[in-house]
Design an enzyme around this catalytic site. Structure first.
Site, PDB file in Angstrom:
ATOM      1  N   GLU A 195       3.284   0.080  -4.159  1.00 55.82           N
ATOM      2  CA  GLU A 195       4.499  -0.486  -5.110  1.00 55.82           C
ATOM      3  C   GLU A 195       4.243  -0.424  -6.579  1.00 55.82           C
ATOM      4  O   GLU A 195       4.754  -0.421  -7.393  1.00 55.82           O
ATOM      5  CB  GLU A 195       4.488  -1.970  -4.655  1.00 55.82           C
ATOM      6  CG  GLU A 195       5.487  -2.000  -3.091  1.00 55.82           C
ATOM      7  CD  GLU A 195       5.702  -3.618  -2.988  1.00 55.82           C
ATOM      8  OE1 GLU A 195       5.913  -4.463  -4.092  1.00 55.82           O
ATOM      9  OE2 GLU A 195       6.033  -3.711  -1.882  1.00 55.82           O
ATOM     10  N   SER A 262      -5.076   8.763  10.890  1.00 51.07           N
ATOM     11  CA  SER A 262      -5.334   9.022  12.035  1.00 51.07           C
ATOM     12  C   SER A 262      -4.377   9.860  12.909  1.00 51.07           C
ATOM     13  O   SER A 262      -3.188  10.315  12.441  1.00 51.07           O
ATOM     14  CB  SER A 262      -5.048   7.672  13.191  1.00 51.07           C
ATOM     15  OG  SER A 262      -5.889   6.694  12.625  1.00 51.07           O
ATOM     16  N   ASP A 334       5.949  -1.102   6.283  1.00 49.69           N
ATOM     17  CA  ASP A 334       5.814  -1.719   4.947  1.00 49.69           C
ATOM     18  C   ASP A 334       5.701  -3.306   5.146  1.00 49.69           C
ATOM     19  O   ASP A 334       6.720  -3.944   5.103  1.00 49.69           O
ATOM     20  CB  ASP A 334       7.141  -1.333   4.013  1.00 49.69           C
ATOM     21  CG  ASP A 334       7.138  -1.706   2.846  1.00 49.69           C
ATOM     22  OD1 ASP A 334       6.215  -2.458   2.411  1.00 49.69           O
ATOM     23  OD2 ASP A 334       8.147  -1.580   2.082  1.00 49.69           O
ATOM     24  N   ASP A 337       4.471  -6.771   0.318  1.00 47.40           N
ATOM     25  CA  ASP A 337       5.461  -6.844  -0.841  1.00 47.40           C
ATOM     26  C   ASP A 337       4.765  -7.804  -1.987  1.00 47.40           C
ATOM     27  O   ASP A 337       4.116  -8.819  -1.852  1.00 47.40           O
ATOM     28  CB  ASP A 337       6.800  -7.461  -0.531  1.00 47.40           C
ATOM     29  CG  ASP A 337       7.705  -6.463  -0.071  1.00 47.40           C
ATOM     30  OD1 ASP A 337       7.706  -5.282   0.159  1.00 47.40           O
ATOM     31  OD2 ASP A 337       8.758  -6.990   0.493  1.00 47.40           O
TER      32      ASP A 337
END
Length: 821
Positions: A195, A262, A334, A337
């Site tokens: 971000e 991974s 996600d 924030d």
């Protein structure tokens, strides 16, 4: 003269004798902490006898009549082999590193205290069910039993590191195990940095150029937003400030591009030659000595379980039982924030909310610093999360004056029942039971690949934030925290998490790639950890009608770069086989020889070849030339090649070839020009570093795996004994991933790779294979400190069986824990 020589010689002999005596004394005290694997101990807190049978690789097989006694034995074994590592993980989570290391770790402690990781872990104990609390308490009792034996028998303080850093070792607590989960979450999360970097780039570039540099994973997406438009009228004087401090090797915060990664893939019985399901898993983390991973086999009432554990936690994170196998990959959900909080201009202790100004929650915390006065910090929280200082994550570069940045993160909860989920998974008898058990898992989000005797499945586990469809930035960049539609509205129902069960093709897998294409706000993520490895994986899976354990091993160890095969024809299209032969020794001749080698290369990132080194240096120089003039100081944040960016530029997607023209120069450079200049740059650098003979260059000389001891590895002389360096194949975008550092004088060192590999064949259960990148022991004097690392480097494995008789037959030693009267 003879007398002088005689006394000089005698003095030399005396000094040598004293040095040898000192070394022997150091060795004696250090070796006292080597555990005896063939001993019997009477310990409190057990309901029955525990046997810890170690095989020739030092892997413990733990047997007891009661599950809690098994967890007690695992805690005991972890502490025997990894006590220093465990205490460092706990101290990191507590924000107490500076008590040992002084001011160098102060910023780490400040960040951890502000996140309140240990406080959240302590409060999460009450959220566990009774069975989980009992397991955590039994595990802690096992750790503390070993601490008690170390003190009673003067066993060298438990680890040689404690002679250099000798704090009092507090008893292990259930909260400590939950705190280790939170530190692992910090190491696996990278959306916060993404971000910030996207916001910084958008302050310098138009949206379409941000989309070139930071493109969405292939699939539906939207253009990047302009960060400044979200804060109209706010002064942002530090748009392109580059405030990244040098990273301390002790820090749990990963560099950008080095968060979790991974591979995991599975085959159904109809796609398996032996008629049983197959599963392979290799989680990637920063390399260290010892590895973060530790192999173990637990004999639970529901059946045996074996695989990779992390010292400090009583669970097998990746492994198998006699009924079920499971593997984890970072899902890149996600789940972070940044919220920009607007301060009250009349009272900076207040911030704006949708309902008006409100006071921050505050608490003071004292940080003790070795050889310096203690420091008191004020920790603040808004409704959106903890407030972070401008010095962390380059937040100062994107935070307007009169504002603060707060972090929303699913990990920051006092209801984290992830260990509870792990314990249930180990006892599950089918893939359906595993999926149901994983509902308790909170963070960090993972893709869980599962096999049982009849089929295969994959489920994204962990909390996914519920965002409003009207969110201004869709979570791509920091957003105003005072606007209601930017705030989280809880988490999405577990049932909506992506799920795949028994697909028609009979093959499932994940390489941190985009698994689903759903519109915002059900999108899962805009940023993923892979767009390249998955292409090679698909090719290998489709090349065979049926798979075997060996074909899965072959895929795990595959070093062919799809990225090299895709990009080289683009960037070298106008350079290959052009022009006349140049004189020997000239730069043109050197370029022609390099291009001849590259033209015959199949993209295999073999440690023994020069081509991977030329390719890596060329791409690195090329990206630098493309972005340096547009980004200025921000260019250093792009330390790894972004393959989709290079492809967009050379395919001129949406006019992306404008990156090739150097803004500060009068001529108009083409992409072919920049590619040729970059190749010359790379060859000059390589010649200076590795000599003029191109054919003698080796990728492995540059791509050394750096299994470094976090603390002792920086001390002269000691570093030669505790750091493990190995020439390795693979690269940033191969299935056998060896992520490069991207920085410093050795930018191609392998610093992030598969510390654990496992391949489980349910058609032949006793043929399951495992390996670690170092060894089981964290003690540098132990033969198990690096013995598995030799096999890991060669692509070899060790077998582990759930058959207790096989474990006993090859026992290196048997530790017996007898309950105290």
């Amino acid at each position: 003269m003879g007398l002088l020589f005689k006394w000089t010689f005698r003095l030399f002999l005396l000094v040598s004798a004293l040095a040898v005596a000192a070394l022997l004394l150091v060795y004696y005290f250090a070796s006292r902490s080597l555990p005896d694997y063939d001993a019997s101990h009477t310990v409190p807190g057990l309901s029955g006898e525990v046997e810890i049978i170690r095989n020739t690789a030092g892997v413990p097989h733990i047997f007891a009549a009661d599950d809690n006694d098994v967890f007690y034995g695992l805690g005991f074994a972890h502490a025997q082999d990894r006590l220093w590592q465990m205490t460092m993980l706990r101290r990191t989570a507590q924000g107490r590193l500076s008590e040992l290391f002084g001011a160098r770790t102060l910023q780490i402690d400040k960040l951890i205290r502000r996140l309140d990781l240990y406080g959240l872990a302590q409060r999460s104990v009450a959220a566990q069910d009774a069975s989980t609390r009992s397991a955590l308490e039994a595990y802690a009792a096992g750790v503390n039993a070993w601490l008690r034996i170390v003190n009673q028998e003067a066993l060298g303080r438990g680890a040689p590191e404690f002679f250099i850093f000798s704090p009092q070792i507090a008893p292990w607590q259930p909260a400590d195990s939950i705190a280790v989960v939170k530190i692992m979450g910090l190491q696996l999360s990278g959306h916060l940095e993404e971000e910030v970097i996207r916001a910084r780039a958008s302050l310098l570039l138009p949206p379409e150029r941000v989309r070139d540099l930071l493109p969405d994973a292939p699939g539906a997406g939207i253009a990047a937003l302009e960060y400044a438009s979200l804060f109209e009228g706010a002064a942002l004087p530090r748009y392109a400030a580059n405030t990244t401090p040098p990273k301390d090797p002790i820090s749990p915060v990963p560099d950008r591009g080095l968060a979790g990664a991974s591979n995991a893939f599975a085959a159904a019985p109809e796609r398996s030659a032996a008629g049983g399901t197959l599963l392979a898993n290799d989680p990637h983390l920063g390399l260290s000595a010892p590895s973060i991973w530790y192999l173990a086999r637990l004999d639970l009432a529901t059946g045996g379980v074996m695989g990779g554990t992390i010292p400090g936690m009583p669970i097998v994170l990746s492994g198998r039982s006699d009924k079920v196998g499971w593997g984890v990959t970072s899902a890149y959900v996600d789940d972070q924030d940044i919220f920009i909080e607007r301060l009250n201009p009349d009272d900076p202790e207040e911030y704006e909310t949708p309902e008006g100004f409100k006071s921050f929650e505050t608490r003071q915390s004292i940080i003790q610093i070795a050889d310096a006065p203690s420091e008191t910090i004020t920790m603040r929280w808004s409704e959106n999360g903890p407030v972070l200082p401008e010095t962390q994550y380059n937040l100062g570069a994107i935070t307007p004056l009169g504002h603060e940045a707060a972090l929303g993160w699913t990990l920051l909860t006092d209801q984290n029942t992830s260990i509870q989920a792990g314990l249930k998974i180990m006892r599950a008898q089918s893939k359906e039971e595993v999926i149901a058990a994983a509902e308790d898992y909170v963070a960090p989000a993972q893709n869980l690949t599962i096999v049982d005797e009849t089929g295969i499945a994959m489920k994204t586990i962990g909390h996914i934030p519920q965002r409003d469809v009207r969110h201004q930035s869709e979570g791509r960049i920091p957003a105003p925290g005072w606007i209601e539609t930017n705030r989280w509205q809880g988490v999405m129902p577990y049932g909506t998490n992506p799920e795949f069960i028994d697909p028609d093709g009979g093959i499932l897998g994940n390489t941190n790639n985009k698994a689903v294409d759903r519109p915002f706000p059900n999108h899962v993520s805009h940023h993923y950890g892979d767009t390249q490895r998955v292409q090679r994986w698909r090719r290998l899976m489709l090349n065979r009608q049926v798979h075997t354990r060996d074909s899965f091993v072959e895929a795990q160890l595959d070093t062919v770069s799809f990225t090299a095969r895709a990009l080289l024809p683009l960037i070298a299209a106008d350079l290959w086989f052009t022009g006349e032969a140049a004189p020997d020794g000239s730069p043109e001749r050197r370029r022609q020889r390099a291009l001849e080698l590259m033209a015959g290369w199949n993209g295999e990132m073999s440690e023994h070849l020069p081509e991977p080194l030329i390719y890596a240096a060329w791409l690195r120089a090329l990206q630098t030339r493309l972005i340096r003039d547009e980004l200025g100081p921000l260019e250093s944040e792009f330390s790894h090649v972004e393959p989709l960016f290079i492809e967009r530029v050379f395919r001129n997607a949406d006019g992306a070839n404008v990156w090739c023209d150097v803004l500060q120069s009068a001529p108009k450079e083409t992409c072919s020009d920049i590619s040729r200049f970059a190749l010359d740059d790379a060859l000059v650098w390589l010649t200076e570093k590795y000599g003029p003979a191109i054919e003698s260059w080796r990728w492995g000389d540059a791509h050394e795996a750096t299994h470094d001891h976090q603390v002792l590895g920086t001390i002269p002389l000691l570093s030669a004994f505790v750091n493990i360096r190995q020439s390795t194949s693979g690269g940033d975008n191969t299935l056998m991933r060896g992520r490069t550092s991207g920085k410093g004088a050795d930018p191609f060192q392998n610093v992030h790779a598969a510390g654990y590999r496992g391949v489980y064949d349910f058609g032949d259960p006793d043929s399951s294979l495992f390996i670690l990148s170092t060894g089981q022991s964290g003690h540098p004097l132990s033969r198990h400190y690096d013995d598995l690392g030799v096999l890991w480097r060669r692509g070899e494995y060790i077998p582990m069986s759930l058959d207790p008789e096989l474990a006993r037959a090859g026992a290196l030693g048997i530790t017996k824990l007898v309950p105290a009267p």
